[in-house]
Design a protein around this motif. Structure first.
Motif, mmCIF file in Angstrom:
data_model
loop_
_atom_site.group_PDB
_atom_site.id
_atom_site.type_symbol
_atom_site.label_atom_id
_atom_site.label_comp_id
_atom_site.label_asym_id
_atom_site.label_seq_id
_atom_site.Cartn_x
_atom_site.Cartn_y
_atom_site.Cartn_z
ATOM 1 N N PRO A 138 0.748 -1.232 -0.036
ATOM 2 C CA PRO A 138 -0.204 0.023 -0.030
ATOM 3 C C PRO A 138 0.829 1.225 -0.095
ATOM 4 C CG PRO A 138 -0.865 -1.349 1.678
ATOM 5 C CD PRO A 138 0.697 -2.111 1.156
ATOM 6 N N ARG A 139 0.602 2.082 -0.806
ATOM 7 C CA ARG A 139 1.239 3.539 -0.893
ATOM 8 C C ARG A 139 0.474 4.649 -0.078
ATOM 9 N NH1 ARG A 139 3.615 3.905 -7.049
ATOM 10 N NH2 ARG A 139 4.263 1.930 -7.218
ATOM 11 N N TYR A 140 -0.739 4.250 0.134
ATOM 12 C CA TYR A 140 -1.685 5.284 0.882
ATOM 13 C C TYR A 140 -2.589 4.458 1.332
ATOM 14 C CZ TYR A 140 -4.136 5.734 -3.482
ATOM 15 O OH TYR A 140 -4.954 5.697 -4.780
ATOM 16 N N LEU A 141 -3.384 4.894 2.538
ATOM 17 C CA LEU A 141 -4.724 4.110 2.970
ATOM 18 C C LEU A 141 -5.744 4.993 3.429
ATOM 19 C CD1 LEU A 141 -2.803 1.665 5.299
ATOM 20 C CD2 LEU A 141 -4.002 1.064 3.252
ATOM 21 N N PRO A 142 -6.993 4.842 2.905
ATOM 22 C CA PRO A 142 -7.616 3.421 2.639
ATOM 23 C C PRO A 142 -7.108 3.508 1.000
ATOM 24 C CG PRO A 142 -9.414 5.078 2.831
ATOM 25 C CD PRO A 142 -8.056 5.760 3.722
ATOM 26 N N MET A 143 -7.051 2.094 0.430
ATOM 27 C CA MET A 143 -6.586 2.052 -1.065
ATOM 28 C C MET A 143 -7.951 2.352 -2.025
ATOM 29 S SD MET A 143 -3.764 -0.790 -1.081
ATOM 30 C CE MET A 143 -4.636 -2.069 -0.274
ATOM 31 N N ASP A 144 -7.891 3.280 -2.827
ATOM 32 C CA ASP A 144 -9.156 3.397 -3.695
ATOM 33 C C ASP A 144 -8.926 2.449 -5.158
ATOM 34 O OD1 ASP A 144 -7.299 5.044 -4.944
ATOM 35 O OD2 ASP A 144 -8.310 6.979 -4.434
ATOM 36 N N GLU A 145 -9.571 2.503 -5.844
ATOM 37 C CA GLU A 145 -9.344 1.888 -7.239
ATOM 38 C C GLU A 145 -8.433 2.308 -7.991
ATOM 39 O OE1 GLU A 145 -12.236 2.484 -5.979
ATOM 40 O OE2 GLU A 145 -13.514 0.587 -5.740
ATOM 41 N N GLN A 146 -8.209 3.624 -7.806
ATOM 42 C CA GLN A 146 -7.044 4.435 -8.652
ATOM 43 C C GLN A 146 -5.526 4.166 -7.865
ATOM 44 O OE1 GLN A 146 -7.801 5.974 -11.029
ATOM 45 N NE2 GLN A 146 -10.104 5.367 -10.631
ATOM 46 N N HIS A 147 -5.463 3.322 -7.006
ATOM 47 C CA HIS A 147 -4.165 3.122 -6.161
ATOM 48 C C HIS A 147 -3.279 2.141 -7.351
ATOM 49 C CE1 HIS A 147 -1.155 0.955 -3.712
ATOM 50 N NE2 HIS A 147 -1.511 1.787 -2.729
ATOM 51 N N PRO A 148 -2.242 2.677 -7.195
ATOM 52 C CA PRO A 148 -1.151 1.764 -8.479
ATOM 53 C C PRO A 148 -1.397 0.324 -8.302
ATOM 54 C CG PRO A 148 -0.106 3.775 -7.539
ATOM 55 C CD PRO A 148 -1.610 3.523 -6.695
ATOM 56 N N THR A 149 -1.249 -0.442 -9.280
ATOM 57 C CA THR A 149 -1.172 -1.877 -9.208
ATOM 58 C C THR A 149 0.302 -2.274 -9.050
ATOM 59 O OG1 THR A 149 -1.698 -2.078 -11.444
ATOM 60 C CG2 THR A 149 -3.486 -2.214 -10.065
ATOM 61 N N GLY A 150 0.431 -3.395 -8.692
ATOM 62 C CA GLY A 150 1.826 -3.984 -8.843
ATOM 63 C C GLY A 150 1.888 -5.038 -7.807
ATOM 64 N N ALA A 151 1.396 -6.423 -8.218
ATOM 65 C CA ALA A 151 1.613 -7.498 -7.526
ATOM 66 C C ALA A 151 2.943 -7.983 -7.070
ATOM 67 C CB ALA A 151 0.619 -8.701 -7.950
ATOM 68 N N THR A 152 2.943 -8.550 -5.641
ATOM 69 C CA THR A 152 4.175 -9.090 -5.392
ATOM 70 C C THR A 152 4.636 -10.532 -5.397
ATOM 71 O OG1 THR A 152 3.590 -8.847 -3.058
ATOM 72 C CG2 THR A 152 4.490 -6.758 -3.767
ATOM 73 N N ASN A 153 3.801 -11.358 -5.705
ATOM 74 C CA ASN A 153 4.123 -12.559 -5.807
ATOM 75 C C ASN A 153 3.109 -13.155 -7.093
ATOM 76 O OD1 ASN A 153 1.023 -13.178 -4.843
ATOM 77 N ND2 ASN A 153 1.758 -12.069 -3.335
ATOM 78 N N THR A 305 -3.844 -2.949 5.330
ATOM 79 C CA THR A 305 -4.336 -2.669 4.667
ATOM 80 C C THR A 305 -6.007 -2.685 4.539
ATOM 81 O OG1 THR A 305 -4.945 -3.695 2.170
ATOM 82 C CG2 THR A 305 -3.688 -5.061 3.905
ATOM 83 N N TYR A 306 -6.541 -1.538 3.866
ATOM 84 C CA TYR A 306 -8.052 -1.315 4.109
ATOM 85 C C TYR A 306 -8.528 -0.691 2.826
ATOM 86 C CZ TYR A 306 -6.873 2.524 7.228
ATOM 87 O OH TYR A 306 -6.242 3.562 7.542
ATOM 88 N N ALA A 307 -9.746 -0.938 2.490
ATOM 89 C CA ALA A 307 -10.303 -0.271 1.234
ATOM 90 C C ALA A 307 -11.077 0.870 1.217
ATOM 91 C CB ALA A 307 -11.297 -1.458 0.591
ATOM 92 N N LYS A 308 -11.011 1.884 0.300
ATOM 93 C CA LYS A 308 -12.001 2.797 0.138
ATOM 94 C C LYS A 308 -12.906 2.333 -0.383
ATOM 95 C CE LYS A 308 -12.126 7.824 -1.134
ATOM 96 N NZ LYS A 308 -12.781 8.371 0.105
ATOM 97 N N VAL A 309 -14.348 2.408 -0.164
ATOM 98 C CA VAL A 309 -15.151 1.820 -0.657
ATOM 99 C C VAL A 309 -16.366 2.525 -1.382
ATOM 100 C CG1 VAL A 309 -14.983 -0.547 0.486
ATOM 101 C CG2 VAL A 309 -16.361 1.351 1.590
ATOM 102 N N ASP A 310 -15.979 3.897 -1.414
ATOM 103 C CA ASP A 310 -17.117 4.791 -2.279
ATOM 104 C C ASP A 310 -17.422 4.352 -3.465
ATOM 105 O OD1 ASP A 310 -15.830 5.769 0.167
ATOM 106 O OD2 ASP A 310 -15.977 7.812 -0.648
ATOM 107 N N LYS A 311 -16.625 3.783 -4.295
ATOM 108 C CA LYS A 311 -16.995 3.509 -5.754
ATOM 109 C C LYS A 311 -18.089 2.485 -5.779
ATOM 110 C CE LYS A 311 -15.406 2.389 -10.148
ATOM 111 N NZ LYS A 311 -13.896 1.581 -11.062
ATOM 112 N N ALA A 312 -17.768 1.557 -4.991
ATOM 113 C CA ALA A 312 -18.821 0.159 -5.182
ATOM 114 C C ALA A 312 -20.373 0.953 -4.516
ATOM 115 C CB ALA A 312 -18.747 -0.697 -4.057
ATOM 116 N N ARG A 313 -20.192 1.660 -3.210
ATOM 117 C CA ARG A 313 -21.442 2.505 -2.725
ATOM 118 C C ARG A 313 -22.043 3.184 -3.675
ATOM 119 N NH1 ARG A 313 -19.351 4.543 1.970
ATOM 120 N NH2 ARG A 313 -19.211 6.561 0.968
#
Ligand code: NAD
Ligand code: UFG
Length: 346
Positions: A138-153, A305-313
């Motif tokens: 996570p680069r910032y919290l809560p993570m929204d859908e604009q958070h950069p992607t980049g899986a680590t495994n 890690t936790y989500a920003k869930v405004d978009k789904a709402r």
């Protein structure tokens, strides 16, 4: 596909598994016809019967592998499928590091096979089980859908690859309607205690481990890390009740009834809870003491890690409703029920 016209036919790949079986309940209770497609590599053959006891009629189960494009195409045609929920896949982060090919084959080749079958069968509506793991560190919290992607495994990368394939597909043909649902930490069980999470072997995840300690199958929980920069030093996650998650799939399908293109949504509760908070909630729900010992951090874990869930709402009209104690008490009832069930079948 217009999901607002009720009674559409939905294929659930991996529908026999933990999240898929709970989604089958939510969809079926909303009036949809569900068909499960599963190779049973991580689930039990009695799931359709258990679902039948919840919603009155056992759904059909097609036993097969999603990499079998022909069988998928025939299934889409036979059951006149309008939409697909793609749950099938391998999901253990640690295992994926040692077996990357198995993960890419199952998760990426499996998705490609499904997409080919859907294209041939004229089915263009898909909900994909993605994961918060696509965000990486996570680069910032809560993570929204604009958070950069980049899986680590490899597991996370397999999810990211599929998301990218889906975005390309939607860009190539405006008929596709695709929702990538990025789950945070699903826990809990259906209130009937007929279905729940029952991993083979030693659980990797926190909640099944806690519940096995509660019923005496394991002596104590090992808490991985007590020195994180969090309020009590233990890891913080966004736990979401699996029935809230299941209802999120229904909301996503309704959304796709009127929206084409590629869409990503976080599905989380939108708040972080620590490992020790979950332990305490479980103790409260079960009346049992959960012995634990704090050990070294688990390699690869992040502090919070936790989500920003405004978009789904806003766009799906969905939000999680159930709290930690609900999550824990449903797991406790399910775990006790399973212990009784296993005794009866001996
Ligand atoms: P699960 O293992 O309980 O369910 C997956 C189901 O897919 C199982 O029934 C398994 O037998 C089946 N399956 C696997 N490979 C298959 C194949 N090649 N062909 C046909 N069936 C196959 O897992 P789950 O927790 O229900 O997860 C469902 C999906 O959600 C997965 O794609 C997973 O990566 C994703 N996800 C899960 C979590 C989580 O914490 N549970 C978090 C984020 C994302
Ligand atoms: N933990 C313990 N002891 C255990 C198991 C876990 O202390 O025995 C801790 C972990 O260190 C972490 C927290 O509990 O701090 C949650 O760990 P989980 O293994 O339950 O879940 P993760 O957050 O590591 O990962 C889960 C899924 C991934 C998914 C991710 C985001 O396993 O597949 O959520 O959705 F990608």
């Amino acid at each position: 596909m217009q999901c607002k016209r009720w009674n559409v036919n939905i294929l659930l790949t991996g529908g026999n598994g933990y999240i898929g079986s709970h989604a089958a309940v939510a969809l079926s209770q909303a009036g949809h016809e569900v068909v499960l497609f599963d190779n049973l590599c991580n689930s039990r053959a009695d799931v359709p019967g258990r679902l039948g006891r919840i919603f009155g009629r056992a759904p059909s189960l097609v036993r097969g592998d999603v990499r079998d494009t022909d069988l998928l195409r025939k299934t889409l045609c036979q059951y006149r499928v309008d939409a697909v929920l793609h749950f099938a896949g391998l999901k253990a982060v640690g295992e994926s590091v040692g077996m990357p090919l198995a993960y890419y084959d199952n998760n990426v080749s499996g998705a490609l096979s499904l997409l080919r079958a859907m294209q041939q069968g004229g089915v263009r509506t898909l909900v994909f089980s993605s994961s918060a793991t696509v965000y990486g560190e996570p680069r910032y919290l809560p993570m929204d859908e604009q958070h950069p992607t980049g899986a680590t495994n490899p597991y996370g990368r397999s999810k990211l690859h599929v998301e990218e394939v889906l975005a390309d597909l939607a860009a190539s043909d405006a008929d596709w309607r695709i929702a990538c649902l990025r789950y945070f930490n699903p826990v809990g069980a259906h209130e009937s205690s007929m279905i729940g999470e029952d991993p083979n072997g030693t659980p990797n995840n926190l909640m099944p481990f806690i519940s096995q300690v509660a019923v005496g199958r394991r002596s104590q929980l090992r808490v991985f890390g007590g020195d994180y920069d969090t309020h009590d030093g233990t890891g913080v996650r966004d736990f979401i009740h699996v029935m809230d998650l299941a209802e999120g799939h229904l909301a996503a399908l309704e959304f796709l009834g009127t929206n084409s293109g590629w869409h990503a949504f976080n599905l989380g509760a939108g708040r972080g809870s620590s490992v020790l908070e979950l332990v305490r909630a479980f103790e409260q729900a079960s009346g049992r003491k959960i012995p634990y010992v704090i050990v070294d951090r688990r390699p690869g874990d992040v502090a919070s890690t936790y989500a920003k869930v405004d978009k789904a709402r806003q766009m799906l009209g969905w939000q999680a409703r159930r709290g930690l104690v609900d999550m824990c008490s449903s797991v406790w009832r399910w775990q006790q029920n399973e212990v009784e069930h296993k005794k009866e079948s001996i």
